[in-house]
Design an enzyme around this catalytic site. Structure first.
Site, PDB file in Angstrom:
ATOM      1  N   LYS A  58      -6.199   4.411   4.784  1.00  0.00           N
ATOM      2  CA  LYS A  58      -7.399   3.571   4.921  1.00  0.00           C
ATOM      3  C   LYS A  58      -8.271   4.070   6.062  1.00  0.00           C
ATOM      4  O   LYS A  58      -9.499   4.074   5.970  1.00  0.00           O
ATOM      5  CB  LYS A  58      -6.998   2.103   5.131  1.00  0.00           C
ATOM      6  CG  LYS A  58      -6.448   1.457   3.863  1.00  0.00           C
ATOM      7  CD  LYS A  58      -5.909   0.054   4.093  1.00  0.00           C
ATOM      8  CE  LYS A  58      -5.283  -0.477   2.797  1.00  0.00           C
ATOM      9  NZ  LYS A  58      -4.733  -1.831   2.906  1.00  0.00           N
ATOM     10  N   GLN A 102      -2.424  -5.949   7.359  1.00  0.00           N
ATOM     11  CA  GLN A 102      -1.609  -5.287   6.337  1.00  0.00           C
ATOM     12  C   GLN A 102      -0.345  -6.114   6.049  1.00  0.00           C
ATOM     13  O   GLN A 102       0.357  -6.525   6.965  1.00  0.00           O
ATOM     14  CB  GLN A 102      -1.232  -3.868   6.814  1.00  0.00           C
ATOM     15  CG  GLN A 102      -0.553  -3.005   5.769  1.00  0.00           C
ATOM     16  CD  GLN A 102      -1.486  -2.558   4.635  1.00  0.00           C
ATOM     17  OE1 GLN A 102      -2.702  -2.534   4.772  1.00  0.00           O
ATOM     18  NE2 GLN A 102      -0.917  -2.207   3.511  1.00  0.00           N
ATOM     19  N   ASP A 125     -10.087  -8.475   2.235  1.00  0.00           N
ATOM     20  CA  ASP A 125      -9.001  -8.477   1.258  1.00  0.00           C
ATOM     21  C   ASP A 125      -9.181  -9.594   0.222  1.00  0.00           C
ATOM     22  O   ASP A 125      -8.548  -9.575  -0.831  1.00  0.00           O
ATOM     23  CB  ASP A 125      -7.656  -8.747   1.955  1.00  0.00           C
ATOM     24  CG  ASP A 125      -6.903  -7.475   2.300  1.00  0.00           C
ATOM     25  OD1 ASP A 125      -7.015  -6.501   1.539  1.00  0.00           O
ATOM     26  OD2 ASP A 125      -6.196  -7.491   3.326  1.00  0.00           O
TER      27      ASP A 125
HETATM   28  N1  L34 Z   1      -3.583  -6.868   3.553  1.00  0.00           N
HETATM   29  N2  L34 Z   1      -1.919  -5.643   2.505  1.00  0.00           N
HETATM   30  C1  L34 Z   1      -3.220  -5.992   2.598  1.00  0.00           C
HETATM   31  N3  L34 Z   1      -4.157  -5.513   1.751  1.00  0.00           N
HETATM   32  C2  L34 Z   1      -3.818  -4.635   0.783  1.00  0.00           C
HETATM   33  O1  L34 Z   1      -4.738  -4.216  -0.091  1.00  0.00           O
HETATM   34  C3  L34 Z   1      -2.492  -4.213   0.691  1.00  0.00           C
HETATM   35  N4  L34 Z   1      -2.066  -3.267  -0.229  1.00  0.00           N
HETATM   36  C4  L34 Z   1      -0.731  -3.404  -0.816  1.00  0.00           C
HETATM   37  C5  L34 Z   1       0.261  -3.579   0.339  1.00  0.00           C
HETATM   38  N5  L34 Z   1      -0.245  -4.446   1.393  1.00  0.00           N
HETATM   39  C6  L34 Z   1      -1.540  -4.760   1.560  1.00  0.00           C
HETATM   40  C7  L34 Z   1      -2.410  -1.975  -0.197  1.00  0.00           C
HETATM   41  O2  L34 Z   1      -3.321  -1.536   0.489  1.00  0.00           O
HETATM   42  C8  L34 Z   1      -0.566  -2.083  -1.531  1.00  0.00           C
HETATM   43  N6  L34 Z   1      -1.635  -1.248  -1.020  1.00  0.00           N
HETATM   44  C9  L34 Z   1      -1.786   0.128  -1.306  1.00  0.00           C
HETATM   45  C10 L34 Z   1      -2.914   0.831  -0.934  1.00  0.00           C
HETATM   46  C11 L34 Z   1      -3.054   2.180  -1.200  1.00  0.00           C
HETATM   47  C12 L34 Z   1      -2.057   2.857  -1.841  1.00  0.00           C
HETATM   48  C13 L34 Z   1      -0.932   2.164  -2.229  1.00  0.00           C
HETATM   49  C14 L34 Z   1      -0.786   0.805  -1.961  1.00  0.00           C
HETATM   50  C15 L34 Z   1      -2.211   4.312  -2.091  1.00  0.00           C
HETATM   51  O3  L34 Z   1      -3.002   4.950  -1.469  1.00  0.00           O
HETATM   52  N7  L34 Z   1      -1.428   4.889  -3.004  1.00  0.00           N
HETATM   53  C16 L34 Z   1      -1.444   6.316  -3.282  1.00  0.00           C
HETATM   54  C17 L34 Z   1      -0.126   6.927  -2.900  1.00  0.00           C
HETATM   55  C18 L34 Z   1       0.083   6.929  -1.452  1.00  0.00           C
HETATM   56  C19 L34 Z   1       1.533   7.191  -1.099  1.00  0.00           C
HETATM   57  O4  L34 Z   1       1.878   8.373  -0.959  1.00  0.00           O
HETATM   58  O5  L34 Z   1       2.282   6.231  -0.988  1.00  0.00           O
HETATM   59  C20 L34 Z   1      -1.627   6.512  -4.779  1.00  0.00           C
HETATM   60  O6  L34 Z   1      -2.135   7.560  -5.169  1.00  0.00           O
HETATM   61  O7  L34 Z   1      -1.237   5.632  -5.538  1.00  0.00           O
END
Ligand code: L34
Length: 292
Positions: A58, A102, A125
């Protein structure tokens, strides 16, 4: 008679997020020329390794589009009063447009209480009950990032939602419930399934649009999926080596689906793109207000 080879459309969240970020950079540049810089505060409590990765991503996203990010990394044992005090200070701080705590939080912290403390106009959020309510009545100021990212992916692929059977697996406040609501607002017929659902396979097999937010690697196999369905994988599961996989058995399910998201590179990047969008929106709102 030749055999029919179904080909699926890959719903590439990484690509769409990159396109969105490009457009948002321009928007932020324009704000900067007026002396306005959007600010996002991200609070992370404790040492959850997955949360660390998401928060790092982020921050990089913010840098990419020109949003100023402020990170508050608090120790695991932070008392609730201290966290609430930080949120109060950020609510008052005019250089901060968005506040994100988070999740998950360490067990001694009350998530509902913490989220309630965030000023709804900085709640990028959309987890505060005020914003949850606005979403429920169909006039969200901020759309919750993950479900809104899914809707963007679907729209970008020109997939029609109205009248379709949409099955959402998972009923969390972060994904399942708001996801169902966004789909309902687009006139889908929505079913929410969860751990107590009887015959999940039969329910999923009826879906024109199947959205999985279960959190179990490869749980959704081809026999859960109708021929030609749109399959959205919200799951992020890590194996022992730290490799990320979704809820969906991609190699098998992609043979049946008309469109499908990969993991990684599907919904995850879209979640982060929507956060940027909400932060810019919050910034625009705050600055219009201070002009009047
Ligand atoms: N307050 N908490 C708050 N807001 C959110 O919107 C989240 N979330 C979830 C967990 N807690 C939170 C996220 O940001 C899940 N989440 C989230 C965000 C981004 C990615 C995964 C979960 C992400 O970038 N995923 C990548 C892989 C990254 C890795 O290597 O793990 C993808 O390509 O899917």
């Amino acid at each position: 008679m030749g055999c029919v080879i179904m080909s699926y459309k890959l719903l590439d969240g990484k690509d769409l997020a990159a396109r969105m970020k490009k457009a948002m950079s321009k928007e932020v540049e324009k704000l900067a020329s007026e002396g306005i810089v959007p600010g996002l505060a991200v609070i992370i409590v404790g040492n959850d390794p997955a949360s660390r990765i998401y928060v790092n991503n982020k921050r990089k996203d913010c840098e990419e589009v020109g949003i100023k990010s402020f990170e508050y990394a608090l120790p695991e044992e932070t008392p609730e009063e201290e966290l609430l005090g930080l949120i109060d200070a950020l609510n008052q701080d005019s250089s901060i447009d968005g506040i994100l705590v988070q999740l998950p939080l360490p067990r001694h912290l009350d998530e509902v209480k913490v989220i309630r403390r965030i000023s709804p106009e900085k709640d990028v959020d959309a987890f505060h009950p005020f914003n949850v309510g606005e979403l429920m009545i169909g006039r969200p100021v901020f759309a919750p990032c993950t479900p809104a990212g899914v809707m963007e992916l679907i729209k970008d692929a020109n997939i029609d939602v109205a009248g379709k059977n949409c099955v959402v697996v998972g009923r969390s406040n972060i994904v399942g419930k708001p996801m169902a609501m966004l789909m309902l607002h687009e006139n889908a017929t929505v079913t929410i399934c969860h751990s107590k659902t009887r015959d999940l396979k039969a329910m999923c097999s009826k879906a024109d649009i199947l959205i999985s937010a279960i959190g179990k690697a490869n749980y959704i196999t081809a026999d859960y999926v109708k021929e030609g369905a749109v399959v959205i994988d919200v799951g992020i599961n890590r194996n022992a080596e730290g490799k990320v996989t979704g809820d969906v058995d991609f190699p098998e399910v992609s043979k049946k689906a008309s469109a499908i998201t990969p993991v990684p590179g599907g919904v995850g990047p879209m979640t982060r793109a929507m956060l940027l969008k909400n932060t810019i929106k919050a910034c625009n709102m705050h600055n219009k207000k201070s002009l009047s």
